[in-house]
Design a protein around this motif. Structure first.
Motif, PDB file in Angstrom:
ATOM      1  N   TYR A 124       0.387  42.096 -17.601  1.00 42.43           N
ATOM      2  CA  TYR A 124       0.045  43.066 -16.198  1.00 42.43           C
ATOM      3  C   TYR A 124       0.402  42.521 -15.004  1.00 42.43           C
ATOM      4  CZ  TYR A 124      -2.501  46.569 -13.888  1.00 42.43           C
ATOM      5  OH  TYR A 124      -2.924  47.412 -12.948  1.00 42.43           O
ATOM      6  N   TRP A 173      -9.160  43.096 -11.257  1.00 44.73           N
ATOM      7  CA  TRP A 173      -8.706  44.680 -10.767  1.00 44.73           C
ATOM      8  C   TRP A 173      -9.649  45.270  -9.743  1.00 44.73           C
ATOM      9  CZ3 TRP A 173      -8.379  46.005 -16.763  1.00 44.73           C
ATOM     10  CH2 TRP A 173      -7.172  45.313 -17.137  1.00 44.73           C
ATOM     11  N   PHE A 215      -7.106  49.519  -5.767  1.00 47.61           N
ATOM     12  CA  PHE A 215      -6.520  49.226  -6.986  1.00 47.61           C
ATOM     13  C   PHE A 215      -5.303  49.975  -7.278  1.00 47.61           C
ATOM     14  CE2 PHE A 215      -7.092  48.327 -11.203  1.00 47.61           C
ATOM     15  CZ  PHE A 215      -6.666  49.517 -12.080  1.00 47.61           C
ATOM     16  N   ILE A 219      -3.077  46.506  -6.660  1.00 47.29           N
ATOM     17  CA  ILE A 219      -3.206  45.817  -8.025  1.00 47.29           C
ATOM     18  C   ILE A 219      -2.503  46.678  -9.168  1.00 47.29           C
ATOM     19  CG2 ILE A 219      -4.714  45.178  -9.977  1.00 47.29           C
ATOM     20  CD1 ILE A 219      -5.572  43.609  -7.650  1.00 47.29           C
TER      21      ILE A 219
END
Lengths: 263, 104
Positions: A124, A173, A215, A219
């Motif tokens: 990720y 996150w 987010f 992210i």
């Protein structure tokens, strides 16, 4: 003026200028108003006098909407845009803070199998695995000798380890989202640099906006683009007057100097 | 009354009316018209509509004893926050105006 005439005139004045659904809603609202007025013992003529002419009503409705759009440029004129240096510093502070649990975690030395179970999560974000890997390398006392930590298989995994890893990732996150919701319109890094986030149309920054900005825009996007989105944002920011990043554009925000002295 | 001023005041008044209880359109208009007689209900409606679109209020239908279901307006948490901010802004503004010596 009678209700039916009023509604007909109103429709003519608004048709084509707003969406059909909107128009339907407005006509129903005015029907409601006439009926409420009649329940209040007023005549349709009295009610339409109170309301104003259909043309005026239509103009008010349309004005409110165009005023909203004008508000966008007003914000830019009113607030001083935060300098790039401050934004970069705030970003750096926030990024470091968001990694704290993961870094701490890497020193717990969870079993090797967990390492592989966590790979999908690690892909990720390429920066994060570095800390995880460091945790799995056993740096022994003898200088120059580094051996990999090898443990038993599945038996070694502890639900405790899994929970810790998940919590640390969730913190990474959601740190940006949570800190901005708690501090209303800035993250901890922004607070330290005395800058804050405002919406370009002057509205209040809502939790959903914060979530999308912090987010989804930062992210999630960074994870999907191997952090390239941060690099693109940086250059874009540097070359735009209002220092807009990708996540700013997504939600329609601007980062400005925090001029309030009551905080 | 000056247009911009009027709009700001009407926003404040509309949301303040909804602070303690939900009201339907006609009630809101009437309450405000009673105090600001030269404001048309149509202007009030337009602002009420915009406040709703921006999420400061939300609406629902409730059956009324005397006929068809009415659309009620309810203030949201976002609306309450906005109202409180506005009240503080107004107080500061009034203070400023007063300190300049303008009779109030």
């Amino acid at each position: 003026m009678k209700k039916s005439e009023f509604l007909r005139e109103l429709k003519i004045n608004l048709e084509g200028k707003i969406g059909d659904d909107e128009l339907e809603n407005i006509l129903m609202d005015y029907d409601d108003i006439f009926e409420s007025g009649k329940a209040d013992n007023k005549t349709e003529d009295e009610i339409s006098d109170m309301i104003g002419s259909p043309a005026l009503v239509a103009r008010n409705i349309l004005d409110e909407w165009s005023d909203n759009r004008e508000a966008k440029s007003v914000i830019e004129g009113d607030y001083p845009v935060a300098p790039l240096g401050k934004r970069v510093m705030a970003f750096a502070i926030d990024y470091i803070l968001s990694l704290v649990p993961l870094v701490l975690l890497s020193f717990i030395r969870a079993p090797r199998i967990l390492f592989f179970a966590v790979i999908p999560l690690m892909l990720y974000n390429p920066v994060v695995p570095i800390f995880i890997i460091l945790g799995f390398l056993d740096i022994s006392p003898q200088p120059g000798v580094v051996s990999t930590y090898v443990d038993s298989g599945i038996a070694g995994i502890n639900i405790f380890h899994i929970v810790l890893v998940l919590i640390s990732f969730i913190f990474f996150w959601l740190y940006g989202t949570l800190s901005m919701i708690i501090l209303k319109d800035r993250t901890i890094g922004m607070r330290l640099m005395n800058i804050r986030v405002v919406k370009r149309d002057g509205r209040i920054l809502r939790p959903l906006d914060v979530f999308i900005r912090q987010f989804v825009g930062k992210i999630l996007l960074a994870g999907l683009t191997w952090n390239i989105s941060y690099i693109v944002s940086f250059f874009w920011t540097a070359f735009s007057n209002t220092h807009n990043t990708i996540h700013d554009k997504l939600v329609g925000t601007l980062v400005v100097e925090d001029m309030r002295n009551d905080q | 009354m000056n247009t911009q001023l009027k709009k700001g005041v009407l926003e404040l008044c509309i949301l303040y009316q909804l602070r303690d209880k939900d009201l339907y359109g006609y009630e809101i208009m009437k309450a405000i018209k009673d105090q600001f007689s030269d404001v048309y209900d149509g202007s009030i409606y337009a602002i009420l509509r915009r406040l709703n679109a921006e999420g400061f209020t939300r609406t629902y239908k409730k059956d009324s004893p005397s006929g068809p279901a009415r659309k009620y307006y309810r203030i949201t948490q976002t609306g309450i926050d906005y109202l409180n901010t506005m009240i503080v802004d107004w107080q500061k503004m009034v203070e400023g105006v007063r300190k300049l010596g303008i009779p109030f």
